[in-house]
Design an enzyme around this catalytic site. Structure first.
Site, PDB file in Angstrom:
ATOM      1  N   ASP A 107      50.335 -28.352  -5.320  1.00  0.00           N
ATOM      2  CA  ASP A 107      48.805 -27.907  -4.909  1.00  0.00           C
ATOM      3  C   ASP A 107      48.461 -28.491  -3.579  1.00  0.00           C
ATOM      4  O   ASP A 107      48.661 -29.848  -3.421  1.00  0.00           O
ATOM      5  CB  ASP A 107      47.824 -28.470  -6.020  1.00  0.00           C
ATOM      6  CG  ASP A 107      46.498 -27.965  -6.189  1.00  0.00           C
ATOM      7  OD1 ASP A 107      46.258 -27.146  -7.003  1.00  0.00           O
ATOM      8  OD2 ASP A 107      45.689 -28.036  -5.276  1.00  0.00           O
ATOM      9  N   HIS A 132      51.464 -10.175  -9.095  1.00  0.00           N
ATOM     10  CA  HIS A 132      49.922 -10.210  -9.081  1.00  0.00           C
ATOM     11  C   HIS A 132      49.486  -9.913 -10.444  1.00  0.00           C
ATOM     12  O   HIS A 132      49.487  -8.896 -10.731  1.00  0.00           O
ATOM     13  CB  HIS A 132      49.266  -9.466  -7.964  1.00  0.00           C
ATOM     14  CG  HIS A 132      47.703  -9.949  -7.879  1.00  0.00           C
ATOM     15  ND1 HIS A 132      47.401 -11.119  -7.278  1.00  0.00           N
ATOM     16  CD2 HIS A 132      46.632  -9.424  -8.340  1.00  0.00           C
ATOM     17  CE1 HIS A 132      46.077 -11.137  -7.435  1.00  0.00           C
ATOM     18  NE2 HIS A 132      45.624 -10.251  -8.048  1.00  0.00           N
ATOM     19  N   GLY A 188      35.722 -21.876 -14.038  1.00  0.00           N
ATOM     20  CA  GLY A 188      35.846 -22.487 -12.724  1.00  0.00           C
ATOM     21  C   GLY A 188      37.086 -21.673 -11.897  1.00  0.00           C
ATOM     22  O   GLY A 188      37.359 -22.350 -10.773  1.00  0.00           O
ATOM     23  N   HIS A 230      44.736 -15.386  -8.913  1.00  0.00           N
ATOM     24  CA  HIS A 230      46.096 -15.052  -9.156  1.00  0.00           C
ATOM     25  C   HIS A 230      46.623 -16.138 -10.409  1.00  0.00           C
ATOM     26  O   HIS A 230      46.413 -17.186  -9.979  1.00  0.00           O
ATOM     27  CB  HIS A 230      46.992 -15.167  -8.111  1.00  0.00           C
ATOM     28  CG  HIS A 230      48.490 -14.793  -8.325  1.00  0.00           C
ATOM     29  ND1 HIS A 230      49.338 -14.080  -7.336  1.00  0.00           N
ATOM     30  CD2 HIS A 230      49.563 -15.404  -9.038  1.00  0.00           C
ATOM     31  CE1 HIS A 230      50.293 -13.951  -7.674  1.00  0.00           C
ATOM     32  NE2 HIS A 230      50.491 -14.726  -8.751  1.00  0.00           N
ATOM     33  N   ASN A 256      43.015 -21.927 -15.881  1.00  0.00           N
ATOM     34  CA  ASN A 256      41.961 -21.409 -15.739  1.00  0.00           C
ATOM     35  C   ASN A 256      41.570 -20.176 -15.824  1.00  0.00           C
ATOM     36  O   ASN A 256      42.288 -19.494 -14.962  1.00  0.00           O
ATOM     37  CB  ASN A 256      41.094 -22.181 -14.669  1.00  0.00           C
ATOM     38  CG  ASN A 256      40.995 -23.499 -14.426  1.00  0.00           C
ATOM     39  OD1 ASN A 256      40.290 -24.309 -15.537  1.00  0.00           O
ATOM     40  ND2 ASN A 256      41.096 -24.298 -13.488  1.00  0.00           N
ATOM     41  N   HIS A 284      47.401 -18.829 -12.717  1.00  0.00           N
ATOM     42  CA  HIS A 284      48.349 -19.924 -12.141  1.00  0.00           C
ATOM     43  C   HIS A 284      48.212 -20.964 -13.207  1.00  0.00           C
ATOM     44  O   HIS A 284      47.121 -21.198 -13.835  1.00  0.00           O
ATOM     45  CB  HIS A 284      48.136 -20.467 -10.887  1.00  0.00           C
ATOM     46  CG  HIS A 284      46.536 -20.695 -10.603  1.00  0.00           C
ATOM     47  ND1 HIS A 284      45.765 -19.717 -10.358  1.00  0.00           N
ATOM     48  CD2 HIS A 284      45.878 -21.870 -10.674  1.00  0.00           C
ATOM     49  CE1 HIS A 284      44.349 -20.138 -10.326  1.00  0.00           C
ATOM     50  NE2 HIS A 284      44.614 -21.601 -10.371  1.00  0.00           N
ATOM     51  N   HIS A 338      48.077 -25.171 -13.655  1.00  0.00           N
ATOM     52  CA  HIS A 338      48.202 -26.614 -13.148  1.00  0.00           C
ATOM     53  C   HIS A 338      49.156 -27.390 -14.041  1.00  0.00           C
ATOM     54  O   HIS A 338      48.721 -27.812 -15.189  1.00  0.00           O
ATOM     55  CB  HIS A 338      47.002 -27.080 -12.974  1.00  0.00           C
ATOM     56  CG  HIS A 338      45.700 -26.315 -12.209  1.00  0.00           C
ATOM     57  ND1 HIS A 338      45.683 -26.825 -11.010  1.00  0.00           N
ATOM     58  CD2 HIS A 338      45.191 -25.206 -12.565  1.00  0.00           C
ATOM     59  CE1 HIS A 338      44.549 -25.867 -10.380  1.00  0.00           C
ATOM     60  NE2 HIS A 338      44.261 -24.916 -11.251  1.00  0.00           N
TER      61      HIS A 338
HETATM   62  P1  AMP Z   1      41.477 -22.968  -9.861  1.00  0.00           P
HETATM   63  O1  AMP Z   1      40.250 -23.779  -9.840  1.00  0.00           O
HETATM   64  O2  AMP Z   1      42.362 -23.029 -11.159  1.00  0.00           O
HETATM   65  O3  AMP Z   1      41.715 -21.508  -9.394  1.00  0.00           O
HETATM   66  O4  AMP Z   1      42.810 -23.796  -8.737  1.00  0.00           O
HETATM   67  C1  AMP Z   1      43.155 -23.190  -7.505  1.00  0.00           C
HETATM   68  C2  AMP Z   1      44.003 -24.321  -7.095  1.00  0.00           C
HETATM   69  O5  AMP Z   1      44.611 -23.861  -5.899  1.00  0.00           O
HETATM   70  C3  AMP Z   1      43.285 -25.476  -6.511  1.00  0.00           C
HETATM   71  O6  AMP Z   1      43.639 -26.628  -7.253  1.00  0.00           O
HETATM   72  C4  AMP Z   1      43.369 -25.695  -4.980  1.00  0.00           C
HETATM   73  O7  AMP Z   1      43.675 -26.678  -4.436  1.00  0.00           O
HETATM   74  C5  AMP Z   1      44.834 -24.826  -4.813  1.00  0.00           C
HETATM   75  N1  AMP Z   1      45.019 -24.105  -3.717  1.00  0.00           N
HETATM   76  C6  AMP Z   1      44.405 -23.334  -2.948  1.00  0.00           C
HETATM   77  N2  AMP Z   1      44.870 -22.751  -2.177  1.00  0.00           N
HETATM   78  C7  AMP Z   1      46.264 -23.432  -1.968  1.00  0.00           C
HETATM   79  C8  AMP Z   1      47.412 -23.299  -1.047  1.00  0.00           C
HETATM   80  N3  AMP Z   1      47.388 -22.655   0.178  1.00  0.00           N
HETATM   81  N4  AMP Z   1      48.357 -24.177  -1.566  1.00  0.00           N
HETATM   82  C9  AMP Z   1      48.375 -24.785  -2.574  1.00  0.00           C
HETATM   83  N5  AMP Z   1      47.467 -25.036  -3.453  1.00  0.00           N
HETATM   84  C10 AMP Z   1      46.346 -24.391  -3.037  1.00  0.00           C
HETATM   85 ZN    ZN Z   2      48.402 -12.513  -6.221  1.00  0.00          ZN
END
Ligand code: AMP
Ligand code: ZN
Length: 117
Positions: free
Chosen positions: A31, A47, A94, A99, A88, A101, A103
């Site tokens: 991240d 996607h 939030g 896409h 999330n 993902h 954490h």
């Molecule tokens: P969410 O709030 O669950 O959508 O988390 C999105 C996460 O993506 C956040 O923790 C961001 O720091 C992370 N993020 C956004 N853009 C990038 C990127 N280009 N590379 C790595 N992490 C990213």
């Molecule tokens: Zn995507």
């Protein structure tokens, strides 16, 4: 692939990221703004907007994400110490990047398991 999606671009190597693990279905990368000493995002290489958009047509990718966690954990060194996985989904959670993902958080003893705000 969604051409406006930043995580599709990361999975497709169109933009740089710090990838720690990948296979045909899954990509895992650090991240950009870590909230714990180890903070990795694990995504399907297709996607899917969020958990509300998982169905029979894409569930193979989601299955592979589930199988990848322990491989990623080994690589980033939290397999023995443990880690937390957070996904999330939608506005109230939030979710910023649309896409799917997960954490993976670890590298220290984590506090409260569920956040009420
Ligand atoms: P969410 O709030 O669950 O959508 O988390 C999105 C996460 O993506 C956040 O923790 C961001 O720091 C992370 N993020 C956004 N853009 C990038 C990127 N280009 N590379 C790595 N992490 C990213
Ligand atoms: Zn995507």
């Amino acid at each position: 692939m969604d051409e406006n999606c930043i995580f599709c671009k990361i999975a497709g190597k169109e933009i740089p990221s710090n990838i720690v693990y990948e296979n045909d279905y899954v990509c895992a990368f650090y991240d950009l703004h870590p909230v714990t000493p180890v903070h990795v995002l694990v995504i399907p290489k297709i996607h899917i907007q969020d958990l509300e958009h998982v169905d029979e047509s894409n569930s193979k990718y989601v299955e592979q994400v589930q199988l990848a966690f322990k491989e990623v954990a080994k690589i980033v060194g939290v397999d023995k110490t443990g880690y937390r996985v957070i996904c999330n989904c939608g506005e109230d959670a939030g979710q910023e990047v649309k896409h799917l993902h997960y954490h993976m958080l670890g590298g220290k003893k984590l506090g409260t398991k569920i956040v009420h705000e």
